[in-house]
Design an enzyme around this catalytic site. Structure first.
Site, mmCIF file in Angstrom:
data_model
loop_
_atom_site.group_PDB
_atom_site.id
_atom_site.type_symbol
_atom_site.label_atom_id
_atom_site.label_comp_id
_atom_site.label_asym_id
_atom_site.label_seq_id
_atom_site.Cartn_x
_atom_site.Cartn_y
_atom_site.Cartn_z
ATOM 1 N N HIS A 205 0.792 -1.087 0.037
ATOM 2 C CA HIS A 205 -0.031 0.032 -0.012
ATOM 3 C C HIS A 205 0.868 1.212 0.024
ATOM 4 O O HIS A 205 1.473 1.439 1.130
ATOM 5 C CB HIS A 205 -0.884 -0.174 1.198
ATOM 6 N N HIS B 166 -3.558 -1.162 -5.590
ATOM 7 C CA HIS B 166 -4.612 -0.118 -6.097
ATOM 8 C C HIS B 166 -3.897 1.155 -6.595
ATOM 9 O O HIS B 166 -4.233 2.372 -5.734
ATOM 10 C CB HIS B 166 -5.505 0.021 -4.702
ATOM 11 N N ASP C 24 -9.912 -4.824 -3.896
ATOM 12 C CA ASP C 24 -9.719 -4.168 -2.639
ATOM 13 C C ASP C 24 -10.814 -3.958 -1.992
ATOM 14 O O ASP C 24 -11.478 -3.079 -1.491
ATOM 15 C CB ASP C 24 -8.942 -2.692 -2.882
HETATM 16 C C1 NCD Z 1 -9.225 -0.376 3.103
HETATM 17 C C2 NCD Z 1 -10.009 -1.142 4.615
HETATM 18 O O1 NCD Z 1 -11.010 -0.696 4.721
HETATM 19 O O2 NCD Z 1 -9.528 -2.298 4.953
HETATM 20 N N1 NCD Z 1 -9.633 0.687 3.041
HETATM 21 C C3 NCD Z 1 -9.363 1.259 1.893
HETATM 22 O O3 NCD Z 1 -9.609 2.599 1.858
HETATM 23 N N2 NCD Z 1 -8.709 1.037 0.851
HETATM 24 C C4 NCD Z 1 -7.800 -0.553 3.912
HETATM 25 C C5 NCD Z 1 -6.769 -0.364 2.534
HETATM 26 O O4 NCD Z 1 -6.619 -1.443 1.922
HETATM 27 O O5 NCD Z 1 -6.333 0.594 2.456
HETATM 28 ZN ZN ZN Z 2 -6.933 -2.743 0.764
#
Ligand code: NCD
Ligand code: ZN
Length: 446
Positions: free
Chosen positions: A179, A237, A303
Site C-alpha cells: 500500500h 490499488h 480491494d
Molecule cells: C481498506 C479497508 O477498509 O480495510 N480501506 C481502503 O480505503 N482501501 C484498507 C486499505 O486497503 O487501504
Molecule cells: Zn486494501
C-alpha cells in the site's frame, strides 16, 4: 470417466475460443476435447473462462464480522466469478505473527471458494519467519489507512524483507503487496472527494513508490541481495497513470481496482466514495484505462473493503475509507469486453491468469492438470448492479445502477458453486492456497 463435463465455447490461453468439452476429475482439469463423457454434463451458452483470482480483499475476520466474514465474502466472490481470494492482514487483531495467521486460517475454513492469507510486514515478522513461510503473501502498509499495521519507512521494510528471505528460501518468491501512499494520515479529515484526492495526492503515491524503489535498489547494491528478485513486488490499488509508470520503472507489478477505473471525484458519491488511495478526476481515471488497455497493468483486484452503509453514510471526515467490490469486479470489466473496450485475452490475464502466476497457484487458465476453476459469462446477460442483490454482508455498492454481466455458472475445484446465477455452493468448500513461489520468480525481465 470424468466427474463433470462442461461443454461450450472454451477460452484457451493464446488460442482463443474453441468449441468443446472440459472434463473434470477430482477437482482438476483432466481433458479438453471435442467430446468427453462424464457423470454429469453442463452445457453452457456463454464463454467458459478460468475462474477469477482476486489478490486483494478484506474479509474482516476476526474482529469486524458485522461488515463481512469469510463465508459471506467468498459467496460474494463466487457470484462474481471469482474462485480464489487473498485476504489482507488489517483485522482485529492484525495478522502479523504465526498465532494470528493460524487463527485466521481456522476462521477462513468456512470459505465457499479458495483463499489465501497475507501477513503484515512489521518488525515482528523478522522474528516470525514461520509466519512468512506459511502465509500466502506479505502486505506492506507503507503509509496509513484503515486499521493498518506497519510503517512508512522504506529502509526498515526492505531490511526486514531481506532478512526473512535470507533466513528461509520458503519465504522467497512470495507475493509482496504494497500500500504505497506517503504520509501520516493528513487528508483523513478531508470534507469531500475532491479534497480527499488533493490531500492524499497522486504525488504522495508516486513518492512512496519512488522511495521504495530507490531503497530496494540501494540495498541491492550494498548487500548484493536483490529483494526485487526475491519477492513479487506488487503496488496495490494504483490510482493514476503516473504511478503505473513509476512502478514499472522500478520493476514492480501494478494492481488497479475497478473503483479507480469506473468512479471519479466528479460523481455524487460523497462519503460513500471515500477510499484510500482516493478516487481521482475523470482525466486521471481515463488515463488509467489507457494504461490498462495498453497492457501496462498486471492485475485488476477489487480491494474489497466492506463497511456498512450506516458506517459510510455519515459526515465525510468521519466516514471510514474503503469500498466493497469483490462480486462486481469481473462483471463490470466483462461488460467492457462486450462493449469492445478490452479484449477477452487481456481480461483473462488481468483478473485471473496474471494474479494466479504471481501467487504461484495452479489456477488462472483452462489447461490440463490445473484446478478446475471455471466461470461462464454470456454476453447477452447484461443487468444492472443492485446493492440489495449482492451477497456481501455490507449490503450496498458504489456501482449501483452500473451495467454488468454476472456469470451463469461458476465452478471451484470441480464443485459447482453458482448455477443459473444463484449460489449453490457449500460453506467450507474453499481450501487454503498455501504459501507458494510465484511462477518464474528471478527469471523476469525488467
Ligand atoms: C481498506 C479497508 O477498509 O480495510 N480501506 C481502503 O480505503 N482501501 C484498507 C486499505 O486497503 O487501504
Ligand atoms: Zn486494501
Amino acid at each position: 470417466m470424468n466427474d463433470l463435463v462442461v461443454e461450450g465455447k472454451i477460452f484457451l490461453w493464446s488460442r482463443g475460443i474453441v468449441e468443446g468439452c472440459v472434463g473434470i476429475k477430482n477437482g482438476r482439469i483432466a481433458e479438453i476435447k471435442k467430446v468427453a463423457r462424464g457423470e454429469e454434463k453442463i452445457r453452457c451458452r456463454g464463454v467458459i473462462l478460468p475462474g477469477g483470482v482476486d489478490i486483494h480483499v478484506h474479509m474482516r475476520e476476526p474482529g469486524m464480522t458485522h461488515k463481512e466474514d469469510f463465508y459471506t465474502g467468498t459467496v460474494a466472490a463466487a457470484c462474481g466469478g471469482t474462485t480464489a481470494v487473498v485476504d489482507m492482514p488489517n483485522t482485529f487483531p492484525p495478522t502479523d505473527d504465526l498465532d494470528s495467521l493460524r487463527e485466521k486460517k481456522r476462521l477462513a475454513e468456512k470459505s465457499a471458494v479458495d483463499y489465501g492469507i497475507m501477513v503484515a510486514l512489521t518488525e515482528k515478522l523478522g522474528s516470525q519467519v514461520r509466519a512468512a513461510e506459511e502465509a500466502t503473501g506479505i502486505k506492506w502498509y507503507y503509509g496509513t489507512t484503515t486499521g493498518a499495521v506497519g510503517w512508512g519507512d522504506a529502509k526498515k521494510g526492505v531490511s526486514v524483507l531481506a532478512y526473512i528471505a535470507g533466513q528461509s528460501d520458503r519465504c522467497q518468491g512470495k507475493l509482496l503487496t504494497v500500500h504505497a501512499e506517503k504520509g501520516d494520515g493528513t487528508g483523513d479529515n478531508a470534507r469531500s472527494l475532491e479534497e480527499h484526492s488533493r490531500m492524499r495526492s497522486v504525488e504522495r503515491e508516486v513518492e512512496a513508490v519512488e522511495a521504495i524503489g530507490n531503497t530496494v535498489k540501494k540495498a541491492g547494491e550494498e548487500t548484493k541481495r536483490d529483494v526485487n528478485e526475491w519477492f513479487v513486488f506488487n503496488i496495490a490499488h494504483v490510482s493514476s497513470p503516473m504511478t503505473v509508470e513509476t512502478a514499472r520503472k522500478h520493476g514492480f507489478r501494478t494492481e488497479v481496482t475497478p473503483h479507480h477505473l469506473f468512479l471519479d471525484t466528479g460523481m455524487a458519491l460523497g462519503p460513500l466514495g471515500k477510499v484510500n488511495p482516493p478516487l481521482r478526476s475523470k482525466a486521471e481515471r481515463m488515463g488509467l484505462w489507457k494504461k490498462l488497455v495498453s497492457g501496462e497493468v498486471d492485475v485488476v483486484a477489487s480491494d474489497h473493503a466492506p463497511h456498512t452503509f450506516e458506517e459510510k453514510n455519515i459526515d465525510f471526515p468521519e466516514a471510514p475509507a474503503g469500498l466493497p467490490g469483490v462480486e462486481t469486479r469481473m462483471p463490470l470489466i466483462f461488460y467492457e469486453v462486450k462493449r469492445g473496450n478490452l479484449d477477452l485475452e487481456m481480461f483473462v490475464g488481468l483478473v485471473s491468469r496474471n494474479p494466479a502466476k504471481m501467487l504461484g497457484v495452479p489456477k488462472g487458465e483452462i489447461a490440463i492438470g490445473l484446478d478446475a476453476d471455471l466461470a461462464v459469462f454470456s454476453f447477452q446477460n447484461v443487468s444492472r448492479v443492485m446493492g440489495e442483490k449482492l451477497h456481501s454482508k455490507c449490503g450496498w455498492t458504489p456501482f449501483e445502477g452500473f451495467n454488468a454481466i454476472f456469470p451463469d455458472t461458476v465452478i471451484c475445484r470441480g464443485g459447482v458453486v453458482v448455477r443459473d446465477g444463484e449460489f449453490v455452493g457449500e460453506r467450507g468448500w474453499g481450501k487454503y492456497l498455501g504459501g507458494n513461489k510465484a511462477d518464474g520468480v528471478g527469471e523476469r525481465e525488467h
